[in-house]
Structure formats: C-alpha cells, structure tokens
Scaffold this active site. Structure first.
Site, PDB file in Angstrom:
ATOM      1  N   ASP A 159      43.761  33.679  39.800  1.00 15.72           N
ATOM      2  CA  ASP A 159      44.448  33.022  40.916  1.00 15.72           C
ATOM      3  C   ASP A 159      44.466  31.509  40.682  1.00 15.72           C
ATOM      4  OD1 ASP A 159      44.628  35.487  42.119  1.00 15.72           O
ATOM      5  OD2 ASP A 159      42.827  35.194  43.344  1.00 15.72           O
TER       6      ASP A 159
HETATM    7  N1  URA Z   1      39.717  38.437  41.631  1.00 15.10           N
HETATM    8  C1  URA Z   1      40.275  37.565  42.487  1.00 15.10           C
HETATM    9  O1  URA Z   1      40.252  37.769  43.684  1.00 15.10           O
HETATM   10  N2  URA Z   1      40.879  36.477  41.966  1.00 15.10           N
HETATM   11  C2  URA Z   1      40.913  36.197  40.647  1.00 15.10           C
HETATM   12  O2  URA Z   1      41.461  35.167  40.240  1.00 15.10           O
HETATM   13  C3  URA Z   1      40.313  37.112  39.777  1.00 15.10           C
HETATM   14  C4  URA Z   1      39.708  38.230  40.293  1.00 15.10           C
END
Ligand code: URA
Length: 234
Positions: A105
């Site tokens: 993310d």
């Molecule tokens: N899980 C999440 O919620 N975000 C990420 O970036 C990776 C794994």
C-alpha cells in the site's frame, strides 16, 4: 528464411532509446552492425548480428531482480497520475519492463521486489508456492490476548467467503507485532487487525520467503538480488 528485424526496433528493445533516437544515432554514425557503420535505421538485421552503439556491444539483458526499500507515499505501480511510483526510484535502462512482485500500500514501507521475470514473480505472489511475507506492525491499541490463537486459526475478513490461511503473530510489545502471512489478499494485514477491532498505524515489510530487506538500504534505495536470493524462490 532468417527472421529479419528493423535496426531501430532492435536497438530500442535493448536500450532506453526511442526509435527516433535510434534514427538520429544511426545518422550520426554511432551504430555498427557486424563492425560496419549503418546509417539507416530502417535497415533489416538478423537476430545473431552484432550490434554496437558508440562501440559498446548491445545485447538482450538477462532477467533482472531488484530489492527496493519502499518509502511512505510511493505507490506500487509502474504509472500513477497522482503519486510517485516505486519505479520512479529505479534508475536502470529499460526500467519500464520491470514489474512489481507483490505490491505494498502507499502507506506501507519496506521490501519490494521488482523483476522482468514473470514466472519468478508468480512464485513470489502465488499462495501455492509458500513464499511467506513478514511485516512489522504498529497498532493503535493493545493487542488482544487471544490474537495469536485467532491468527493461527485464520481470520474471517469482512466481505470474504474464506478464512485467511493461518498466520503467525509474534507480540513484541503491547501494540507492536510481527506478523507472517502466506497470502496477499487486498489490504490483508490491515483488514486482519481491523477484524480484531484494532488499527494498523504503521506497516513495514521485512521479509519475502528467504529474502530479507537489506539493512544497508536506506529508504528509496535498491540493489540487485544475489544469485542465492533469486534461487531461494521456488
Ligand atoms: N497488508 C496490508 O494491509 N497492506 C500492505 O501493504 C501489505 C499487506
């Protein structure tokens, strides 16, 4: 008959030059084919012809494998109209051929793998290949007592028909944990903690399979994977 390809196409495939750049380079006498200067970029060449630009031999690069320490605010995409992308941090020829093996993310930091080897990245991301991912997470609230057991059993995520696969939770402090998961569902870690009524404030990926984020890499820096790291993904 041997497969023929235009010179401008052949050169642009293995360099950062566009076809019009190649045209100009050819006109300037910078390109040779089998040792002979070729000034027309529409010349047809064969796959085994030896191409040089400024006397440097050009050849199809082998597959590339890169680890990057992703900073906050970068999207795991190759193009984005709004935010900088992880590819903006990479300074390599032909970088548009690289793709991301397991996205993070925009507000997650840490280990991102980039490659142009589609089979390899499939093994990184497919749950069938057991390439576990480990994250450090800072939580808004104290972790509940039965969280380790709940994660080990698998969690029901909102709007999903199947529990998550068992996940390993290591409690570091009251609101700091290390979590290892074997899948990569959408926002998985954040949603797993949301299912416990908690919230992830910071998330940082430390490991993918046997590949650990190199502590020498500052945020935004990258390095090629070692042969051992590449071979560890099976
Ligand atoms: N899980 C999440 O919620 N975000 C990420 O970036 C990776 C794994």
């Amino acid at each position: 008959m041997a497969n023929l390809i235009r010179l401008d196409k052949a050169v642009s495939q293995v360099t950062d030059l566009s076809r019009s750049d190649v045209k100009r380079a050819a006109w300037a006498g910078r390109i040779t084919v089998n040792g002979e200067v070729v000034t027309s970029s529409s010349t047809k060449i064969q796959a085994n012809d030896v191409l040089c630009l400024d006397d440097e031999p050009l050849h199809e690069p082998g597959p590339r494998y890169i680890m990057l320490n992703k900073p906050l605010g970068y999207v795991s995409a190759t193009k984005d109209g709004e935010h900088p992308t992880v590819l903006d941090l990479i300074d390599e020829p032909n970088k548009s051929k690289l793709h991301i093996a397991g996205r993070l993310d925009i507000d997650t930091t840490g280990l991102v793998l980039l490659t142009d080897d589609g089979q390899w990245s499939h093994k990184v991301t497919s749950p069938n290949h057991h390439c576990d991912k480990t994250y450090y997470a800072l939580l808004a609230d104290r972790i509940v007592e039965d969280a380790v057991a709940k994660f080990a059993k698998g969690i029901w995520l909102n709007n999903e028909k199947k529990r998550t696969k068992p996940a390993k939770l290591e409690v570091l402090f009251a609101n700091e944990v290390r979590i290892t998961i074997g899948e990569g569902r959408y926002h998985q870690v954040k949603r797993m903690f949301a299912a416990l009524g908690n919230q992830v404030l910071e998330l940082h990926r430390e490991r993918i399979g046997d590949i650990f984020l190199d502590e020498e890499l500052q945020e935004g820096e990258y390095r090629p994977l070692t042969p051992e790291e590449i071979a560890s993904v099976q």
